[in-house]
Design a protein around this motif. Sequence first.
Motif, PDB file in Angstrom:
ATOM      1  N   GLU A 161      -1.416  11.733 -11.718  1.00 26.20           N
ATOM      2  CA  GLU A 161      -0.212  10.815 -11.257  1.00 26.20           C
ATOM      3  C   GLU A 161       0.040   9.422 -10.825  1.00 26.20           C
ATOM      4  OE1 GLU A 161       5.118  12.127 -10.833  1.00 26.20           O
ATOM      5  OE2 GLU A 161       3.236  13.689  -9.775  1.00 26.20           O
ATOM      6  N   LEU A 162      -0.557   9.218  -9.567  1.00 23.40           N
ATOM      7  CA  LEU A 162      -0.353   8.155  -8.946  1.00 23.40           C
ATOM      8  C   LEU A 162      -1.453   7.375  -9.827  1.00 23.40           C
ATOM      9  CD1 LEU A 162       0.427   6.710  -6.494  1.00 23.40           C
ATOM     10  CD2 LEU A 162      -1.555   7.656  -5.117  1.00 23.40           C
ATOM     11  N   LEU A 163      -2.094   7.995 -10.191  1.00 19.79           N
ATOM     12  CA  LEU A 163      -2.801   6.150 -10.782  1.00 19.79           C
ATOM     13  C   LEU A 163      -2.638   5.724 -11.667  1.00 19.79           C
ATOM     14  CD1 LEU A 163      -6.633   7.630 -10.688  1.00 19.79           C
ATOM     15  CD2 LEU A 163      -5.582   6.287  -8.761  1.00 19.79           C
ATOM     16  N   ALA A 164      -2.077   6.865 -12.732  1.00 24.18           N
ATOM     17  CA  ALA A 164      -1.262   6.815 -14.347  1.00 24.18           C
ATOM     18  C   ALA A 164       0.016   5.690 -13.507  1.00 24.18           C
ATOM     19  CB  ALA A 164      -0.025   7.629 -14.493  1.00 24.18           C
ATOM     20  N   GLY A 165       0.437   5.657 -12.370  1.00 27.42           N
ATOM     21  CA  GLY A 165       1.166   4.725 -12.120  1.00 27.42           C
ATOM     22  C   GLY A 165       0.720   3.313 -12.174  1.00 27.42           C
ATOM     23  N   VAL A 187       0.926  -1.282  -0.089  1.00 26.87           N
ATOM     24  CA  VAL A 187      -0.223   0.173  -0.327  1.00 26.87           C
ATOM     25  C   VAL A 187       1.446   0.907   0.273  1.00 26.87           C
ATOM     26  CG1 VAL A 187      -1.602   1.375   1.503  1.00 26.87           C
ATOM     27  CG2 VAL A 187      -1.882  -1.137   1.236  1.00 26.87           C
ATOM     28  N   GLY A 188       1.044   2.003  -1.034  1.00 24.98           N
ATOM     29  CA  GLY A 188       1.700   3.362  -0.682  1.00 24.98           C
ATOM     30  C   GLY A 188       0.949   4.657  -1.738  1.00 24.98           C
ATOM     31  N   ASP A 189       1.406   5.744  -1.586  1.00 25.21           N
ATOM     32  CA  ASP A 189       0.580   7.417  -1.923  1.00 25.21           C
ATOM     33  C   ASP A 189       0.941   7.350  -2.722  1.00 25.21           C
ATOM     34  OD1 ASP A 189       2.809   7.917  -0.063  1.00 25.21           O
ATOM     35  OD2 ASP A 189       1.404   9.913  -0.036  1.00 25.21           O
ATOM     36  N   ALA A 190       2.811   6.899  -3.468  1.00 24.75           N
ATOM     37  CA  ALA A 190       2.848   7.742  -4.717  1.00 24.75           C
ATOM     38  C   ALA A 190       3.753   6.642  -5.916  1.00 24.75           C
ATOM     39  CB  ALA A 190       5.069   8.215  -3.664  1.00 24.75           C
ATOM     40  N   PRO A 191       4.102   7.000  -6.802  1.00 24.04           N
ATOM     41  CA  PRO A 191       4.288   6.415  -8.025  1.00 24.04           C
ATOM     42  C   PRO A 191       5.755   4.986  -7.949  1.00 24.04           C
ATOM     43  CG  PRO A 191       3.781   8.674  -8.772  1.00 24.04           C
ATOM     44  CD  PRO A 191       3.970   8.289  -7.449  1.00 24.04           C
ATOM     45  N   THR A 192       6.342   6.057  -6.957  1.00 30.21           N
ATOM     46  CA  THR A 192       7.755   5.209  -6.390  1.00 30.21           C
ATOM     47  C   THR A 192       7.486   4.136  -5.733  1.00 30.21           C
ATOM     48  OG1 THR A 192       7.726   6.965  -4.801  1.00 30.21           O
ATOM     49  CG2 THR A 192       9.272   7.314  -6.623  1.00 30.21           C
ATOM     50  N   ASP A 193       6.303   4.236  -5.263  1.00 33.81           N
ATOM     51  CA  ASP A 193       5.730   2.453  -4.678  1.00 33.81           C
ATOM     52  C   ASP A 193       5.392   1.570  -4.680  1.00 33.81           C
ATOM     53  OD1 ASP A 193       6.263   4.591  -1.858  1.00 33.81           O
ATOM     54  OD2 ASP A 193       4.232   4.870  -1.806  1.00 33.81           O
ATOM     55  N   LEU A 194       4.276   2.347  -6.214  1.00 37.58           N
ATOM     56  CA  LEU A 194       3.769   1.258  -7.215  1.00 37.58           C
ATOM     57  C   LEU A 194       4.788   0.477  -8.005  1.00 37.58           C
ATOM     58  CD1 LEU A 194       1.101   3.129  -8.230  1.00 37.58           C
ATOM     59  CD2 LEU A 194       0.975   2.188  -6.522  1.00 37.58           C
ATOM     60  N   ALA A 195       5.813   1.317  -8.757  1.00 33.49           N
ATOM     61  CA  ALA A 195       7.082   1.144  -9.011  1.00 33.49           C
ATOM     62  C   ALA A 195       7.671  -0.511  -8.104  1.00 33.49           C
ATOM     63  CB  ALA A 195       7.791   2.241  -9.268  1.00 33.49           C
ATOM     64  N   SER A 196       7.749   0.216  -7.184  1.00 37.13           N
ATOM     65  CA  SER A 196       8.843  -0.881  -6.358  1.00 37.13           C
ATOM     66  C   SER A 196       8.211  -1.788  -6.291  1.00 37.13           C
ATOM     67  CB  SER A 196       9.669   0.040  -4.846  1.00 37.13           C
ATOM     68  OG  SER A 196      10.317  -0.763  -4.130  1.00 37.13           O
ATOM     69  N   ALA A 197       7.016  -1.815  -5.596  1.00 38.08           N
ATOM     70  CA  ALA A 197       6.098  -3.092  -5.749  1.00 38.08           C
ATOM     71  C   ALA A 197       5.812  -4.094  -7.131  1.00 38.08           C
ATOM     72  CB  ALA A 197       4.125  -2.948  -5.629  1.00 38.08           C
ATOM     73  N   ARG A 198       5.599  -3.462  -8.065  1.00 37.03           N
ATOM     74  CA  ARG A 198       5.898  -3.972  -9.532  1.00 37.03           C
ATOM     75  C   ARG A 198       7.486  -4.770 -10.073  1.00 37.03           C
ATOM     76  NH1 ARG A 198       3.263   0.075 -11.674  1.00 37.03           N
ATOM     77  NH2 ARG A 198       5.433   0.985 -12.370  1.00 37.03           N
ATOM     78  N   GLY A 199       8.262  -3.959  -9.551  1.00 36.94           N
ATOM     79  CA  GLY A 199       8.889  -4.725  -9.784  1.00 36.94           C
ATOM     80  C   GLY A 199       9.404  -5.840  -8.532  1.00 36.94           C
ATOM     81  N   ALA A 200       8.700  -6.028  -7.677  1.00 37.86           N
ATOM     82  CA  ALA A 200       9.465  -7.153  -6.917  1.00 37.86           C
ATOM     83  C   ALA A 200       7.933  -8.224  -7.121  1.00 37.86           C
ATOM     84  CB  ALA A 200       8.866  -6.471  -5.187  1.00 37.86           C
ATOM     85  N   GLY A 201       7.568  -7.798  -8.311  1.00 40.55           N
ATOM     86  CA  GLY A 201       6.180  -9.397  -7.590  1.00 40.55           C
ATOM     87  C   GLY A 201       5.121  -9.216  -7.264  1.00 40.55           C
ATOM     88  N   VAL A 202       4.807  -7.926  -6.423  1.00 40.47           N
ATOM     89  CA  VAL A 202       4.297  -7.508  -5.672  1.00 40.47           C
ATOM     90  C   VAL A 202       2.994  -6.877  -6.029  1.00 40.47           C
ATOM     91  CG1 VAL A 202       3.289  -6.493  -3.414  1.00 40.47           C
ATOM     92  CG2 VAL A 202       5.037  -8.316  -3.832  1.00 40.47           C
ATOM     93  N   ALA A 203       1.529  -6.800  -5.968  1.00 40.35           N
ATOM     94  CA  ALA A 203       0.197  -6.639  -6.227  1.00 40.35           C
ATOM     95  C   ALA A 203       0.141  -4.712  -5.272  1.00 40.35           C
ATOM     96  CB  ALA A 203      -0.996  -7.171  -5.369  1.00 40.35           C
ATOM     97  N   SER A 204      -0.079  -3.589  -6.141  1.00 41.54           N
ATOM     98  CA  SER A 204      -0.652  -2.278  -5.861  1.00 41.54           C
ATOM     99  C   SER A 204      -1.394  -1.895  -5.528  1.00 41.54           C
ATOM    100  CB  SER A 204       0.874  -1.684  -6.357  1.00 41.54           C
ATOM    101  OG  SER A 204       0.651  -1.460  -7.238  1.00 41.54           O
ATOM    102  N   ALA A 205      -1.969  -0.874  -3.553  1.00 42.30           N
ATOM    103  CA  ALA A 205      -2.423  -0.292  -3.779  1.00 42.30           C
ATOM    104  C   ALA A 205      -2.551   0.755  -3.576  1.00 42.30           C
ATOM    105  CB  ALA A 205      -3.207  -1.228  -2.504  1.00 42.30           C
TER     106      ALA A 205
END
Length: 232
Positions: free
Chosen positions: A206-210, A176-194
């Motif tokens: 910008e966040l949703l575009a992540g 669970v994150g509130d920044a595009p960097t959080d989403l990118a980190s999760a995606r790179g680790a193969g983890v679902a992001s919220a």
Amino acid sequence: MAFPIVDRPAAATDTSTPVRHAVIFDLDGVVVDSFAVMSEAFAIAYAEVVGDGPAPFEEYRRHLGRYFPDIMRIMNLPLAMEEPFVRESYRLADQVQVFDGILELLLTLRVRGLRLAVATGKSGPRARSLLDRLGLLPFFAHVIGSDEVARPKPAPDIVRHALNLLDVPPERAIMVGDAPTDLASARGAGVASAAALWAPLEDVGELLAGGPDVVLHRPADLLALCPAVPAG
């Protein structure tokens, strides 16, 4: 009457969600509302190191989720700002607020048997000190700072490290994150992001575009994705 509490992106068609065994949280903007403290600490650090003039906090805020020294490099500001920024952040820590609904969320997740961790842009000692001060540290099995991995967000290292410590495979976790960097980190680790939308955001688009897997409007929305872990 039932109503939707989670917005799923239109492209998401797979409804077979695996049972989550762990949740990895970003800290600022997700668990705690620290923006006022950050703004004051940043202004003091800027005045001490750079000098007169308005501190560019709005630009700084756009880079949240990253490690402070990395933000300084991106903004072409002196790395010497870190010392007064950290000093003032500690001094003002009592003013940090826990978001409404977070305590209830953490309690419920723990009762349901999920393991919890924090993966933050802050340093580990500062994050653990803040959570301890707020009485939240016992909820988390691990609190990992950006100074405790080789590559901080948006690299996947911090999320992978959390998974290793939690002993949970990527498909059994959600971040669970509130920044595009959080989403990118999760995606790179193969983890679902919220994507968490309960903090005031400068640019929700910008966040949703992540490309988050789900969008949460309030902390309790996460519970629909995290049923009790089966025994055994």
